[in-house]
Design a protein around this motif. Structure first.
Motif, PDB file in Angstrom:
ATOM      1  N   GLY A  42       0.771  -1.029   0.091  1.00  0.00           N
ATOM      2  CA  GLY A  42      -0.040  -0.446   0.083  1.00  0.00           C
ATOM      3  C   GLY A  42       0.822   1.335  -0.024  1.00  0.00           C
ATOM      4  O   GLY A  42       2.457   1.002  -0.041  1.00  0.00           O
ATOM      5  N   ALA A  43       0.003   1.880  -0.472  1.00  0.00           N
ATOM      6  CA  ALA A  43       1.163   3.519  -0.150  1.00  0.00           C
ATOM      7  C   ALA A  43       2.025   3.387   1.083  1.00  0.00           C
ATOM      8  O   ALA A  43       3.213   4.030   1.065  1.00  0.00           O
ATOM      9  CB  ALA A  43       0.641   5.050  -0.088  1.00  0.00           C
ATOM     10  N   ARG A  44       1.365   3.107   2.357  1.00  0.00           N
ATOM     11  CA  ARG A  44       3.320   2.806   3.205  1.00  0.00           C
ATOM     12  C   ARG A  44       2.571   2.355   4.307  1.00  0.00           C
ATOM     13  O   ARG A  44       3.412   1.724   5.335  1.00  0.00           O
ATOM     14  CB  ARG A  44       2.716   4.346   4.261  1.00  0.00           C
ATOM     15  CG  ARG A  44       2.526   5.875   3.483  1.00  0.00           C
ATOM     16  CD  ARG A  44       4.191   6.354   3.542  1.00  0.00           C
ATOM     17  NE  ARG A  44       3.455   8.161   2.777  1.00  0.00           N
ATOM     18  CZ  ARG A  44       3.433   8.165   1.637  1.00  0.00           C
ATOM     19  NH1 ARG A  44       2.825   7.111   0.594  1.00  0.00           N
ATOM     20  NH2 ARG A  44       3.428   9.335   1.445  1.00  0.00           N
ATOM     21  N   THR A  45       1.898   1.091   3.954  1.00  0.00           N
ATOM     22  CA  THR A  45       1.979  -0.307   4.327  1.00  0.00           C
ATOM     23  C   THR A  45       2.139  -1.878   3.760  1.00  0.00           C
ATOM     24  O   THR A  45       2.197  -1.507   2.236  1.00  0.00           O
ATOM     25  CB  THR A  45       0.383  -0.546   5.061  1.00  0.00           C
ATOM     26  OG1 THR A  45      -0.188  -0.444   3.419  1.00  0.00           O
ATOM     27  CG2 THR A  45      -0.784   0.447   6.316  1.00  0.00           C
ATOM     28  N   LEU A  46       2.755  -2.236   3.843  1.00  0.00           N
ATOM     29  CA  LEU A  46       2.604  -4.273   3.523  1.00  0.00           C
ATOM     30  C   LEU A  46       2.426  -5.284   4.347  1.00  0.00           C
ATOM     31  O   LEU A  46       2.271  -5.568   5.478  1.00  0.00           O
ATOM     32  CB  LEU A  46       4.719  -4.416   3.293  1.00  0.00           C
ATOM     33  CG  LEU A  46       4.704  -5.162   2.535  1.00  0.00           C
ATOM     34  CD1 LEU A  46       4.463  -5.387   0.950  1.00  0.00           C
ATOM     35  CD2 LEU A  46       6.273  -5.921   2.793  1.00  0.00           C
TER      36      LEU A  46
END
Length: 202
Positions: A42-46
């Motif tokens: 994601g934009a700031r997540t995995l």
């Protein structure tokens, strides 16, 4: 980075930036950790998903603890070039907001090299990083109820291409005839995280 439980067989990695997420995804993909069955960026997540009973999440944590995540992820050899008709409904708006002529917008857009950072919103929709700073503009104040398939668009720091007709608030620069998603194909999505993308004016 911070790990959070996400159900019984997954963990969500909170990252400080898109770059850190991309580096973490690349490190785990390169390590090919046995038992890791899916990586969802994601934009700031995995999101890291393990096979039940494999204890792969523990190994993934160790891999990232030992990885040098300040380096950019390794290059993915696959590159996609899309032919674009720059006739979008918002091309003039984008040019005006950027203080540029329309042909200068096209030149900037086609001159950049993009990378699929993550996918979402709709099957086959990729969020592409690499958009020149001069073209970074907010979403439309009022989203459209229907954006045609193949529409090439920008919003914030991202570029993207709508794989099918859908609502959307991104600014439209043009359109491509390329197929972005085909559920019956061996590789359904043209865009996958890490793929390089270029746009060519036709």
């Amino acid at each position: 980075m911070r790990w959070r439980p996400y159900g019984e067989q997954a963990a969500l990695l909170d990252c400080a930036s898109l770059e850190q997420m991309s580096a973490a995804r690349a490190a785990l993909a390169d390590a090919a950790v046995e038992g890791v069955v899916e990586l969802v960026p994601g934009a700031r997540t995995l999101l890291v998903v393990e096979e039940p009973g494999s204890r792969a999440l523990e190994t993934a944590r160790t891999v990232l603890a030992e990885a040098e995540l300040s380096r950019p992820p390794p290059e993915i050899p696959r590159e996609v070039t899309l032919d674009v008709h720059y006739d979008g409904a918002d091309l003039a708006l984008v040019a005006s907001a950027a203080g540029l002529a329309e042909d200068e917008v096209v030149e900037l857009h086609t001159g950049a090299a993009y990378t699929v950072a993550f996918t979402g919103f709709a099957p086959g929709f990729g969020y592409l990083t690499g958009l020149p700073a001069q073209l970074q503009q907010p979403r439309l104040d009022s989203p459209r109820t229907r954006v045609p398939a193949g529409s090439v668009a920008i919003a914030g720091e991202y570029a993207g291409v709508y794989p099918r007709p859908s609502p959307g608030g991104w600014r439209l620069l043009g359109h491509t005839d390329a197929t972005l998603f085909d559920a019956g194909a061996e590789r359904p999505a043209l865009f996958e995280p890490g793929v390089r993308v270029r746009f060519r004016s036709v």
